[in-house]
Design a protein around this motif. Structure first.
Motif, PDB file in Angstrom:
ATOM      1  N   ASP A 162       0.810  -1.215   0.000  1.00 17.88           N
ATOM      2  CA  ASP A 162       0.000   0.000   0.000  1.00 17.88           C
ATOM      3  C   ASP A 162       0.848   1.271   0.000  1.00 17.88           C
ATOM      4  OD1 ASP A 162       0.949  -0.448   2.537  1.00 17.88           O
ATOM      5  OD2 ASP A 162      -0.966  -0.092   3.558  1.00 17.88           O
ATOM      6  N   ASP A 163       2.039   1.196  -0.609  1.00 19.31           N
ATOM      7  CA  ASP A 163       2.909   2.366  -0.689  1.00 19.31           C
ATOM      8  C   ASP A 163       2.197   3.576  -1.290  1.00 19.31           C
ATOM      9  OD1 ASP A 163       5.179   1.474   0.527  1.00 19.31           O
ATOM     10  OD2 ASP A 163       6.192   0.858  -1.318  1.00 19.31           O
ATOM     11  N   ALA A 164       1.294   3.321  -2.217  1.00 18.59           N
ATOM     12  CA  ALA A 164       0.605   4.423  -2.901  1.00 18.59           C
ATOM     13  C   ALA A 164      -0.253   5.241  -1.938  1.00 18.59           C
ATOM     14  CB  ALA A 164      -0.270   3.879  -4.030  1.00 18.59           C
ATOM     15  N   LYS A 165      -0.588   4.664  -0.788  1.00 20.16           N
ATOM     16  CA  LYS A 165      -1.411   5.362   0.196  1.00 20.16           C
ATOM     17  C   LYS A 165      -0.577   6.146   1.205  1.00 20.16           C
ATOM     18  CE  LYS A 165      -5.128   1.911   0.017  1.00 20.16           C
ATOM     19  NZ  LYS A 165      -5.934   0.943   0.816  1.00 20.16           N
ATOM     20  N   VAL A 166       0.739   5.948   1.158  1.00 23.52           N
ATOM     21  CA  VAL A 166       1.625   6.611   2.111  1.00 23.52           C
ATOM     22  C   VAL A 166       1.916   8.036   1.642  1.00 23.52           C
ATOM     23  CG1 VAL A 166       3.903   6.580   3.189  1.00 23.52           C
ATOM     24  CG2 VAL A 166       2.674   4.440   2.811  1.00 23.52           C
ATOM     25  N   GLN A 167       1.682   9.000   2.509  1.00 16.95           N
ATOM     26  CA  GLN A 167       1.923  10.400   2.157  1.00 16.95           C
ATOM     27  C   GLN A 167       3.352  10.848   2.467  1.00 16.95           C
ATOM     28  OE1 GLN A 167      -1.716  13.052   3.125  1.00 16.95           O
ATOM     29  NE2 GLN A 167      -1.706  11.502   4.747  1.00 16.95           N
ATOM     30  N   TYR A 168       3.947  10.250   3.493  1.00 23.96           N
ATOM     31  CA  TYR A 168       5.270  10.689   3.947  1.00 23.96           C
ATOM     32  C   TYR A 168       6.286   9.575   3.687  1.00 23.96           C
ATOM     33  CZ  TYR A 168       1.769  13.361   6.561  1.00 23.96           C
ATOM     34  OH  TYR A 168       0.668  14.097   6.924  1.00 23.96           O
ATOM     35  N   ASN A 169       6.590   9.369   2.415  1.00 28.13           N
ATOM     36  CA  ASN A 169       7.407   8.228   2.016  1.00 28.13           C
ATOM     37  C   ASN A 169       8.787   8.228   2.655  1.00 28.13           C
ATOM     38  OD1 ASN A 169       5.609   9.053  -0.592  1.00 28.13           O
ATOM     39  ND2 ASN A 169       5.697   6.835  -0.344  1.00 28.13           N
ATOM     40  N   GLY A 184       5.823  -3.129   9.408  1.00 27.46           N
ATOM     41  CA  GLY A 184       4.607  -3.323   8.644  1.00 27.46           C
ATOM     42  C   GLY A 184       3.615  -4.161   9.431  1.00 27.46           C
ATOM     43  N   MET A 185       2.497  -4.471   8.794  1.00 20.66           N
ATOM     44  CA  MET A 185       1.414  -5.166   9.485  1.00 20.66           C
ATOM     45  C   MET A 185       1.510  -6.687   9.411  1.00 20.66           C
ATOM     46  SD  MET A 185      -0.051  -2.569  10.654  1.00 20.66           S
ATOM     47  CE  MET A 185      -1.487  -3.333  11.403  1.00 20.66           C
ATOM     48  N   GLY A 186       2.549  -7.192   8.749  1.00 16.45           N
ATOM     49  CA  GLY A 186       2.711  -8.635   8.647  1.00 16.45           C
ATOM     50  C   GLY A 186       2.059  -9.245   7.429  1.00 16.45           C
ATOM     51  N   ASP A 187       1.285  -8.431   6.699  1.00 20.59           N
ATOM     52  CA  ASP A 187       0.640  -8.929   5.483  1.00 20.59           C
ATOM     53  C   ASP A 187       1.142  -8.189   4.247  1.00 20.59           C
ATOM     54  OD1 ASP A 187      -0.428  -6.443   5.905  1.00 20.59           O
ATOM     55  OD2 ASP A 187      -2.539  -7.060   5.839  1.00 20.59           O
ATOM     56  N   GLY A 188       2.285  -7.552   4.388  1.00 17.80           N
ATOM     57  CA  GLY A 188       2.856  -6.824   3.266  1.00 17.80           C
ATOM     58  C   GLY A 188       2.392  -5.387   3.154  1.00 17.80           C
ATOM     59  N   THR A 189       1.557  -4.950   4.087  1.00 16.80           N
ATOM     60  CA  THR A 189       1.062  -3.569   4.055  1.00 16.80           C
ATOM     61  C   THR A 189       1.654  -2.772   5.215  1.00 16.80           C
ATOM     62  OG1 THR A 189      -0.884  -3.984   5.436  1.00 16.80           O
ATOM     63  CG2 THR A 189      -1.114  -4.356   3.054  1.00 16.80           C
ATOM     64  N   PHE A 190       1.571  -1.447   5.080  1.00 20.65           N
ATOM     65  CA  PHE A 190       2.024  -0.570   6.149  1.00 20.65           C
ATOM     66  C   PHE A 190       0.845   0.002   6.938  1.00 20.65           C
ATOM     67  CE2 PHE A 190       3.179   3.644   7.818  1.00 20.65           C
ATOM     68  CZ  PHE A 190       4.212   3.265   8.658  1.00 20.65           C
ATOM     69  N   PRO A 209      -0.904   3.036   6.606  1.00 17.39           N
ATOM     70  CA  PRO A 209      -0.508   4.370   7.061  1.00 17.39           C
ATOM     71  C   PRO A 209      -1.566   5.099   7.875  1.00 17.39           C
ATOM     72  CG  PRO A 209      -1.005   4.390   4.713  1.00 17.39           C
ATOM     73  CD  PRO A 209      -0.937   2.954   5.126  1.00 17.39           C
ATOM     74  N   ALA A 210      -2.848   4.802   7.643  1.00 18.50           N
ATOM     75  CA  ALA A 210      -3.923   5.505   8.343  1.00 18.50           C
ATOM     76  C   ALA A 210      -4.310   4.845   9.658  1.00 18.50           C
ATOM     77  CB  ALA A 210      -5.160   5.613   7.441  1.00 18.50           C
ATOM     78  N   GLY A 211      -3.686   3.712   9.995  1.00 17.36           N
ATOM     79  CA  GLY A 211      -3.995   3.041  11.254  1.00 17.36           C
ATOM     80  C   GLY A 211      -3.510   3.849  12.445  1.00 17.36           C
ATOM     81  N   ASN A 212      -4.135   3.652  13.571  1.00 15.81           N
ATOM     82  CA  ASN A 212      -3.739   4.377  14.783  1.00 15.81           C
ATOM     83  C   ASN A 212      -2.578   3.695  15.496  1.00 15.81           C
ATOM     84  OD1 ASN A 212      -7.206   5.071  15.358  1.00 15.81           O
ATOM     85  ND2 ASN A 212      -5.680   6.486  14.561  1.00 15.81           N
ATOM     86  N   VAL A 213      -1.982   4.388  16.444  1.00 13.27           N
ATOM     87  CA  VAL A 213      -0.838   3.898  17.212  1.00 13.27           C
ATOM     88  C   VAL A 213      -1.205   3.905  18.689  1.00 13.27           C
ATOM     89  CG1 VAL A 213       1.568   4.353  17.857  1.00 13.27           C
ATOM     90  CG2 VAL A 213       0.796   4.750  15.500  1.00 13.27           C
ATOM     91  N   THR A 214      -0.967   2.787  19.361  1.00 12.87           N
ATOM     92  CA  THR A 214      -1.243   2.727  20.796  1.00 12.87           C
ATOM     93  C   THR A 214      -0.075   3.338  21.571  1.00 12.87           C
ATOM     94  OG1 THR A 214      -0.209   0.561  21.133  1.00 12.87           O
ATOM     95  CG2 THR A 214      -2.534   0.592  20.458  1.00 12.87           C
ATOM     96  N   ARG A 215      -0.312   3.592  22.844  1.00 10.66           N
ATOM     97  CA  ARG A 215       0.752   4.147  23.684  1.00 10.66           C
ATOM     98  C   ARG A 215       1.924   3.167  23.816  1.00 10.66           C
ATOM     99  NH1 ARG A 215       0.355   8.018  27.384  1.00 10.66           N
ATOM    100  NH2 ARG A 215       0.909   6.689  29.167  1.00 10.66           N
ATOM    101  N   ALA A 216       1.629   1.879  23.867  1.00  9.76           N
ATOM    102  CA  ALA A 216       2.696   0.889  23.936  1.00  9.76           C
ATOM    103  C   ALA A 216       3.516   0.895  22.644  1.00  9.76           C
ATOM    104  CB  ALA A 216       2.112  -0.499  24.184  1.00  9.76           C
ATOM    105  N   GLN A 217       2.833   0.964  21.507  1.00 10.85           N
ATOM    106  CA  GLN A 217       3.528   1.007  20.224  1.00 10.85           C
ATOM    107  C   GLN A 217       4.356   2.278  20.091  1.00 10.85           C
ATOM    108  OE1 GLN A 217       0.064   0.614  17.732  1.00 10.85           O
ATOM    109  NE2 GLN A 217       0.303  -1.611  17.506  1.00 10.85           N
TER     110      GLN A 217
END
Length: 232
Positions: A31-38, A52-58, A60-68
């Motif tokens: 999903d590189d095409a969806k990344v704004q800040y390459n 990455g997410m383990g399925d070959g995608t990044f 980019p719009a997913g949220n980040v937890t405090r642990a992450q």
């Protein structure tokens, strides 16, 4: 002001240099095409701060937890070789159990360094979504700010916003609500900006002001020995 040139060539060169130290190279995602800040995503994945997410995608719009976010900041400011070898100890927070063993070393390191705090009552809220202001606070503290207590109390967010804007933490960001949960690529961008452009500082009590750290420049120089070059 001297900064690192934001060009793809420099990013790739940086990742190649880091690769010499056993750090993964930049990854190409489905999903590189969806990344704004390459550039930011390339560098931060290259140094192992975010994966990455383990399925070959990044995602980019997913949220980040405090642990992450804690792991991301620790890896960015320490380097992967140091961060992945931080001593694993029992968490000092009652809501950070064995399910977070992957994050506990980073969380505990950042807490002891004064970079991140809990939520009170012995909790950390590891699954809570991190906001732009929250991760900016962590990163600014890693660069030396926050020693005068300006990031505590009711005005912490305003003070973070002022310093982050002045120091370029949010440079290039397209988000309009920095008090909302930050996306994965936004967090990568903030880490990249602080790593490469924010001058490290120390708090001078006699002057009641922050002054440049004379022992180093940016975290990129301190951690990865990347030299700043003039724009042009």
């Amino acid at each position: 002001m001297r900064t690192l040139k934001r060009t793809l060539c420099l990013v790739l060169a940086m990742v190649m240099v880091l690769g010499m130290f056993g750090i993964a190279s930049a990854t190409s995602f489905k999903d590189d095409a969806k990344v704004q800040y390459n550039e930011a995503v390339d560098v931060m994945t290259g140094i192992g701060a975010i994966n990455g997410m383990g399925d070959g995608t990044f995602n980019p719009a997913g949220n980040v937890t405090r642990a992450q976010a804690a792991k991301m900041v620790a890896y960015a400011v320490l380097g992967a070789d140091v961060a992945k070898n931080l001593p694993v100890s029992a968490s000092s927070f009652k809501d950070v159990d064995s399910n977070f063993n992957w994050a506990i070393p980073s969380i505990e390191y950042l807490v002891k360094a004064g970079v991140i705090n809990g939520r009170g009552n012995g909790t950390f809220d590891p699954n809570g979504k991190v906001t732009a202001y929250e991760i900016a606070k962590m990163l600014l503290c890693a660069a030396g700010y926050g020693k005068n207590g300006e990031y505590t109390g009711n005005s912490w967010m305003l003070n973070v916003a002022i310093t982050a804007q002045k120091q370029g933490v949010f440079t290039g960001s397209k988000t309009t609500d920095r008090n909302a949960p930050a996306t994965r690529e936004e967090c990568a961008l903030y880490c990249f900006n602080v790593l490469t452009t924010v001058q490290k500082v120390v708090y001078d009590k006699t002057k009641d002001a922050y002054v440049d750290d004379t022992t180093t420049t940016t975290l990129a120089k301190e951690v990865y020995d990347m030299q700043a070059v003039a724009e042009g």
